[in-house]
Structures are given as C-alpha cells and as structure tokens.
Write a protein that holds these residues in place. Sequence first.
Motif, PDB file in Angstrom:
ATOM      1  N   LYS A 192      -2.797 -41.652 -17.513  1.00  0.00           N
ATOM      2  CA  LYS A 192      -1.757 -41.748 -16.475  1.00  0.00           C
ATOM      3  C   LYS A 192      -2.089 -40.970 -15.197  1.00  0.00           C
ATOM      4  CE  LYS A 192       2.293 -42.367 -19.381  1.00  0.00           C
ATOM      5  NZ  LYS A 192       3.029 -41.411 -20.203  1.00  0.00           N
ATOM      6  N   ILE A 193      -3.185 -40.211 -15.215  1.00  0.00           N
ATOM      7  CA  ILE A 193      -3.477 -39.333 -14.066  1.00  0.00           C
ATOM      8  C   ILE A 193      -3.538 -40.092 -12.717  1.00  0.00           C
ATOM      9  CG2 ILE A 193      -5.220 -37.751 -13.053  1.00  0.00           C
ATOM     10  CD1 ILE A 193      -3.917 -36.272 -15.282  1.00  0.00           C
ATOM     11  N   PRO A 194      -4.268 -41.235 -12.655  1.00  0.00           N
ATOM     12  CA  PRO A 194      -4.327 -41.914 -11.351  1.00  0.00           C
ATOM     13  C   PRO A 194      -2.938 -42.283 -10.811  1.00  0.00           C
ATOM     14  CG  PRO A 194      -5.902 -42.879 -12.895  1.00  0.00           C
ATOM     15  CD  PRO A 194      -5.065 -41.928 -13.686  1.00  0.00           C
ATOM     16  N   ARG A 212       1.966 -30.433  -4.726  1.00  0.00           N
ATOM     17  CA  ARG A 212       2.000 -31.800  -5.264  1.00  0.00           C
ATOM     18  C   ARG A 212       1.400 -31.848  -6.668  1.00  0.00           C
ATOM     19  NH1 ARG A 212       2.755 -35.421  -0.822  1.00  0.00           N
ATOM     20  NH2 ARG A 212       2.625 -34.181   1.060  1.00  0.00           N
ATOM     21  N   THR A 213       0.288 -31.109  -6.867  1.00  0.00           N
ATOM     22  CA  THR A 213      -0.370 -31.078  -8.178  1.00  0.00           C
ATOM     23  C   THR A 213       0.585 -30.493  -9.227  1.00  0.00           C
ATOM     24  OG1 THR A 213      -2.461 -30.689  -7.050  1.00  0.00           O
ATOM     25  CG2 THR A 213      -2.420 -30.230  -9.400  1.00  0.00           C
ATOM     26  N   ALA A 214       1.237 -29.392  -8.864  1.00  0.00           N
ATOM     27  CA  ALA A 214       2.156 -28.750  -9.821  1.00  0.00           C
ATOM     28  C   ALA A 214       3.310 -29.685 -10.165  1.00  0.00           C
ATOM     29  CB  ALA A 214       2.686 -27.441  -9.230  1.00  0.00           C
ATOM     30  N   ILE A 215       3.802 -30.389  -9.163  1.00  0.00           N
ATOM     31  CA  ILE A 215       4.933 -31.291  -9.415  1.00  0.00           C
ATOM     32  C   ILE A 215       4.475 -32.500 -10.243  1.00  0.00           C
ATOM     33  CG2 ILE A 215       6.562 -32.863  -8.254  1.00  0.00           C
ATOM     34  CD1 ILE A 215       7.078 -30.506  -6.297  1.00  0.00           C
ATOM     35  N   ALA A 216       3.235 -32.970 -10.006  1.00  0.00           N
ATOM     36  CA  ALA A 216       2.703 -34.068 -10.836  1.00  0.00           C
ATOM     37  C   ALA A 216       2.665 -33.648 -12.309  1.00  0.00           C
ATOM     38  CB  ALA A 216       1.309 -34.449 -10.367  1.00  0.00           C
ATOM     39  N   GLY A 217       2.338 -32.386 -12.566  1.00  0.00           N
ATOM     40  CA  GLY A 217       2.288 -31.879 -13.947  1.00  0.00           C
ATOM     41  C   GLY A 217       3.644 -31.943 -14.624  1.00  0.00           C
ATOM     42  N   ILE A 218       4.692 -31.687 -13.878  1.00  0.00           N
ATOM     43  CA  ILE A 218       6.037 -31.733 -14.449  1.00  0.00           C
ATOM     44  C   ILE A 218       6.465 -33.185 -14.672  1.00  0.00           C
ATOM     45  CG2 ILE A 218       8.479 -31.271 -13.924  1.00  0.00           C
ATOM     46  CD1 ILE A 218       7.032 -28.792 -14.816  1.00  0.00           C
ATOM     47  N   ILE A 219       6.110 -34.044 -13.701  1.00  0.00           N
ATOM     48  CA  ILE A 219       6.465 -35.463 -13.855  1.00  0.00           C
ATOM     49  C   ILE A 219       5.721 -36.052 -15.064  1.00  0.00           C
ATOM     50  CG2 ILE A 219       6.388 -37.747 -12.760  1.00  0.00           C
ATOM     51  CD1 ILE A 219       6.605 -36.275 -10.043  1.00  0.00           C
ATOM     52  N   ALA A 220       4.483 -35.551 -15.291  1.00  0.00           N
ATOM     53  CA  ALA A 220       3.663 -36.052 -16.399  1.00  0.00           C
ATOM     54  C   ALA A 220       4.320 -35.823 -17.760  1.00  0.00           C
ATOM     55  CB  ALA A 220       2.301 -35.370 -16.371  1.00  0.00           C
ATOM     56  N   MET A 221       5.203 -34.851 -17.846  1.00  0.00           N
ATOM     57  CA  MET A 221       5.849 -34.574 -19.139  1.00  0.00           C
ATOM     58  C   MET A 221       6.880 -35.640 -19.480  1.00  0.00           C
ATOM     59  SD  MET A 221       5.918 -30.489 -19.325  1.00  0.00           S
ATOM     60  CE  MET A 221       7.255 -30.159 -18.252  1.00  0.00           C
ATOM     61  N   ASN A 222       7.234 -36.406 -18.442  1.00  0.00           N
ATOM     62  CA  ASN A 222       8.100 -37.565 -18.641  1.00  0.00           C
ATOM     63  C   ASN A 222       9.474 -37.242 -19.225  1.00  0.00           C
ATOM     64  OD1 ASN A 222       8.414 -40.203 -18.099  1.00  0.00           O
ATOM     65  ND2 ASN A 222       7.694 -40.902 -20.118  1.00  0.00           N
TER      66      ASN A 222
END
Length: 315
Positions: free
Chosen positions: A153-155, A182-192
């Motif tokens: 899901k990274i891309p 943005r990177t930190a927020i992507a990490g939180i979104i990644a937890m779904n």
Amino acid sequence: MQINKKEIKQNLKKWNEEKKSIKSFSFTGDIVLDNVSYTYSKKTPFEFRALDNADLSISDKKITCVIGTTGSGKSTMIQLTNGLLISETGQTIVGDYKIPAGLKKIKEVKDLRREVGLVFQFPEYQLFQDTIEKDIAFGPIHLGADKEEVYKKIPELLDLVSLPREYAKRSPFELSGGQKRRTAIAGIIAMNGKTLVLDEPTGGLDPKGEEDFMNLFLRLNKNQGKRIIMVTHNMDQVLKVADEVIVMHEGKVISKGSPFEIFSNQELLSKIQIEPPKLYKLMYKLKDQGIDLLNKNIRTIDEFAKTFKEVRKGK
Ligand SMILES: Nc1ncnc2c1ncn2[C@@H]1O[C@H](COP(=O)(O)OP(=O)(O)OP(=O)(O)O)[C@@H](O)[C@H]1O
Ligand SMILES: [Mg+2]
C-alpha cells in the motif's frame, strides 16, 4: 513422560475455541469522556491538574476540532482517546470499549491504538527508520498488520499525502519539515483505523502546506468516513472543516457546538481569549452597521459574498 497426542489435540481445539469466543470490541460509535481528570507530576511542587472532571462526547464520522488557550488541557484530553493516558476519575469509552479510571493495564491496547491513530504535535521528530517506507510501515506492522500488505500500500499512501512515489526508499532525514509531517501522517493512515486524532497537525507549516493538509483531512472524512479529531489554534481552519467544535478552558469542556454557534458567541471567545476567524471578524463589524449575517452558517468567502449580496438586495 509420555506425550498424549490426543490430549494435546483436544487442548488445542479447546484453546482455539476459547480464543474465538473472546469478545472483540467495536470502536465505532461515540467516544465519550465521562467525568475525566488528570494530574501531572503528582505530589511534587509541579503538580498540575490538567483535566478537571471534564465531560465530552465526540461523534463518529465527523470532524471535531478542539480549541482553547494554551494549557487548557487539549493535548492531555486527546491522549485519553487511545489509552496513552488513563484518567484518574470517571472513564473513557470508545464505542463499546471502556477504560475505567486508574486502570493499570489496558486490554487489547493494540486494537485500540490501531483504531484510534494519534499524531502528536511535531510528529516529524518521531521518524527514526532509514527509509520513508519503513517509517510509514513501522506503526501498522508493530500493531499486528501483515508486512507484505502494508508495503503493497505504500505507493497509494504516498499519493494520498502528496509525496512522490520514488521517495519510498529515501531517508526521511532528507525531507523538509512539511514532507516529514506528511510521512508521519501517512504512517497513521496506514494503520487503517476509523479515527485519526491530530494534535496541531499544521503548526509551523506554510499556508500552502496547511491548506493541503486540511484538504487531505476533509477527503479522508468525506470519502472514507474517518472520524477526525483535531486540536488547532487556527480558527480559519476550524471554520473551514469542523462539523463540531469543542471548547476547553482550565481543564474543562466549557462549550460544544457547530463552528457557527461557537464563532457567533463573542462573549465565549473573549472569555477564552481566542480570536475569531477572519470572516467572523468581518461579520461582527457588519453587524455593528446593521447587517447581521452571523446566523447564516457561512464557511467560505464565496458563501459570504453570495449571502451579503442577497441580504443587501432584500433591504
Ligand atoms: N509532563 C507534565 N508535567 C507537568 N505539567 C504538565 C505536563 N504536561 C503538561 N503539563 C501542564 O498541563 C497543562 C495542560 O497541558 P496540555 O498540554 O494538555 O495543554 P494544551 O491545551 O494542549 O496546551 P497547548 O495549546 O499549549 O498545546 C499545562 O499547563 C501544562 O503546563
Ligand atoms: Mg497541546
């Protein structure tokens, strides 16, 4: 000792059945803080009661902004929502999951932390992996997600936070402040999880960066139904995105309402020494001149212009 295979098999079966029957929690539904208090540095000269029997409920699927002067207890309060802090009185309820005051160890804490993803103020200081993709993947993998699935899901996640896909293998330390955020927020979104809790997510960013983030949170809410809880000092942003506004003062929740209700209440704003959004300042001036637009639920300059014209025509 003789190993009884049949017995082991039976025990395994029993254990699996027991595991299945353990209640899984639903974290959807309101987040309720019921009579919560929290004191820092207890029994020291620095003792400070940051939350003082506060009550609050935060609806599912909405954008809720938390406002209040510095030291009013905002950051403390939001850390209760995913069990990072535990209250001394009352209880915290997330859906059908309850954390009573004084609890020492939270059950299913990983599930809670995945469902209610919290981003601290200045999250960029918490990046520590050698590539951006590892940083994004760290939280979800740590909380039990499948490694391969996360990396797949990274891309998509990079797209979502407007970082180029080729950044995946770069070091986070080469990024600008806004890109790290943005990177930190992507990490939180990644937890779904279904809830994102953000403590001053745009503090220190330029206006364009702020605007981008606000639009991202709006999209996550409108397109994916995420509940967004956001602490911010920027009232223009609150007016733009909030469904509900919570006002904190001296460790208590002193008001809750739509942004229109809160920003029309001049007495409340002066009590908590918060400047209203620019549009409301303008509307206060117009009201003094006999044109009252404060009850028109205006969020944007375009809505303002349209309503102003209509009201003038009707006069
Ligand atoms: N670790 C700590 N030890 C002692 N006092 C603390 C600690 N952390 C926070 N406080 C105090 O608790 C109060 C509430 O802090 P909190 O961080 O919740 O406020 P806030 O509303 O988020 O403020 P800000 O807008 O400045 O971020 C503040 O007066 C703060 O000084
Ligand atoms: Mg704070």
